[in-house]
Enzyme design. Structure first.
Site, mmCIF file in Angstrom:
data_model
loop_
_atom_site.group_PDB
_atom_site.id
_atom_site.type_symbol
_atom_site.label_atom_id
_atom_site.label_comp_id
_atom_site.label_asym_id
_atom_site.label_seq_id
_atom_site.Cartn_x
_atom_site.Cartn_y
_atom_site.Cartn_z
ATOM 1 N N ASP A 18 -29.393 47.098 100.325
ATOM 2 C CA ASP A 18 -30.579 46.322 99.576
ATOM 3 C C ASP A 18 -29.615 46.022 98.205
ATOM 4 O O ASP A 18 -30.035 46.702 97.066
ATOM 5 C CB ASP A 18 -31.490 47.014 99.446
ATOM 6 N N GLU A 97 -33.112 34.615 100.133
ATOM 7 C CA GLU A 97 -34.615 34.358 100.065
ATOM 8 C C GLU A 97 -35.017 33.015 99.419
ATOM 9 O O GLU A 97 -34.345 32.215 98.676
ATOM 10 C CB GLU A 97 -35.172 35.382 98.793
ATOM 11 N N LYS A 133 -35.478 34.795 104.344
ATOM 12 C CA LYS A 133 -36.545 35.506 103.581
ATOM 13 C C LYS A 133 -37.490 34.840 103.152
ATOM 14 O O LYS A 133 -37.430 33.975 102.271
ATOM 15 C CB LYS A 133 -35.761 36.445 102.871
ATOM 16 N N THR A 157 -40.959 39.267 104.117
ATOM 17 C CA THR A 157 -40.935 40.328 102.927
ATOM 18 C C THR A 157 -42.032 40.493 102.456
ATOM 19 O O THR A 157 -43.218 39.758 102.652
ATOM 20 C CB THR A 157 -39.585 40.072 101.989
ATOM 21 N N PHE A 179 -42.756 47.258 102.767
ATOM 22 C CA PHE A 179 -42.333 47.917 101.612
ATOM 23 C C PHE A 179 -43.010 49.448 101.463
ATOM 24 O O PHE A 179 -44.139 49.452 101.999
ATOM 25 C CB PHE A 179 -42.788 47.377 100.455
#
Length: 329
Positions: A18, A97, A133, A157, A179
């Site tokens: 990440d 993203e 993303k 996400t 998450f």
């Protein structure tokens, strides 16, 4: 010799970095990597990446962009350039993203995803190495559904609950990123609690619930736990399809010598596999997420945070090479 917790974990779960820190990715050599606007901004602040910024800006200028559009195009090019550099260091995929400001606009999200893929193509990167993303709003999930139907793989996400996970499954998305740490943070504040044992950690339990739901209903969408606060949380999800972990926690795992035991088992969860029958509607999805205060607050704050990070990157780009002066010239 005892294996590190990281090496043991790699036998149970695909570990993803990440990070947009190229040196960290080179050190840990994960299979995949994920990025977001905050990580891109942090990487852009590193002196060794100034050339990437300069090249991205020059490319945007040669494409004929000017004014604020020049900055926005530079950000997209820079984001893709980081992705290209990351892909040189890993064998798998990188998540890139879409601008979080588009999270409630299905058509704009689809268009931006295709723009990013077109940029990757100019660098010779095959589409199957990219995960687009997208935030797990209803509109974002519908954009992912359309993209997946065209063979464009997506990573959904800012996912905080089973309702979002089911909608993603209905859309046949490739991967979701539920998450963990942000859920823990929310509950600690809401319940005025300093600590939860791992077996009661609300973020860990949320991912476990999604994992069991997916496996019990024959859902092929991959689950990648994200947003960790500790290696205990990471190890609490050993056996999950994938886990995306920051470099500092990867380092801790590499130094830890504890025995790692699978906490999630696909075979066990699929013992009574049943296919889903009824898909969520827009109305049902909206009602469920509005009823879930934690999920609704964290989804919106996450979107706002990524928008802020992109704004910070915009400011950084303007300052790095006095771009405002160049724009006015």
């Amino acid at each position: 010799m005892t294996q590190s917790a990281l090496n043991q974990l790699k036998t149970l779960t695909t570990i993803v970095a990440d990070s947009s820190d190229l040196s960290a990715i080179e050190k840990f050599r994960p299979l995949d990597a994920t990025t977001n606007p905050s990580l891109i901004t942090a990487a852009a602040n590193q002196a060794e990446n100034k050339q990437l910024i300069h090249d991205a800006f020059e490319q945007a200028k040669t494409e004929g962009y000017s004014g604020d559009l020049l900055i926005e195009r530079t950000i997209d090019i820079l984001t893709v350039k980081f992705g290209v550099e990351i892909l040189k260091l890993i064998e798998g995929r990188v998540s890139t993203e879409v601008d979080a400001a588009l999270s409630y606009d299905t058509e704009a999200t689809i268009a931006k995803a295709k723009e990013l893929l077109a940029l990757y193509e100019t660098y010779g990167i095959e589409q199957n190495r990219i995960l687009i993303k997208i935030a797990s709003t209803w509109e974002g999930i519908q954009a992912a559904k359309a993209l997946e139907a065209e063979g464009i793989h997506c990573n959904l996400t800012l996912l905080f609950g089973l309702h979002q996970a089911q909608a993603c499954a209905d859309a046949n998305v490739t991967l979701i990123s539920p998450f963990v740490g942000r859920i823990l943070d929310w509950f600690k504040k809401a319940e005025n609690v300093d600590h939860y044992p791992i077996d009661k950690d609300p973020g860990v339990l949320s991912v476990k619930q999604i994992f069991h739901f997916y496996k019990q209903h024959c859902i092929k969408t991959e689950i990648m736990g994200a947003s960790f606060r500790s290696i205990d949380q990471v190890l609490g999800l050993a056996g999950c399809d994938l886990l995306t972990v920051s470099p500092n926690l990867l380092e801790e795992l590499a130094q830890d010598q504890r025995e790692v035991v699978a906490q999630l088992s696909t075979n066990h969860a699929q013992a009574h596999c049943q296919h889903l029958v009824e898909a969520l509607t827009k109305e049902t999805f909206k009602a469920q997420i509005e009823h879930d205060l934690m999920a609704s607050q964290l989804l919106q704050s996450g979107i706002d945070g990524f928008i802020k990070a992109r704004d910070q990157l915009s400011t950084l780009l303007r300052q790095s090479f006095d771009l405002d002066a160049e724009i006015k010239a």
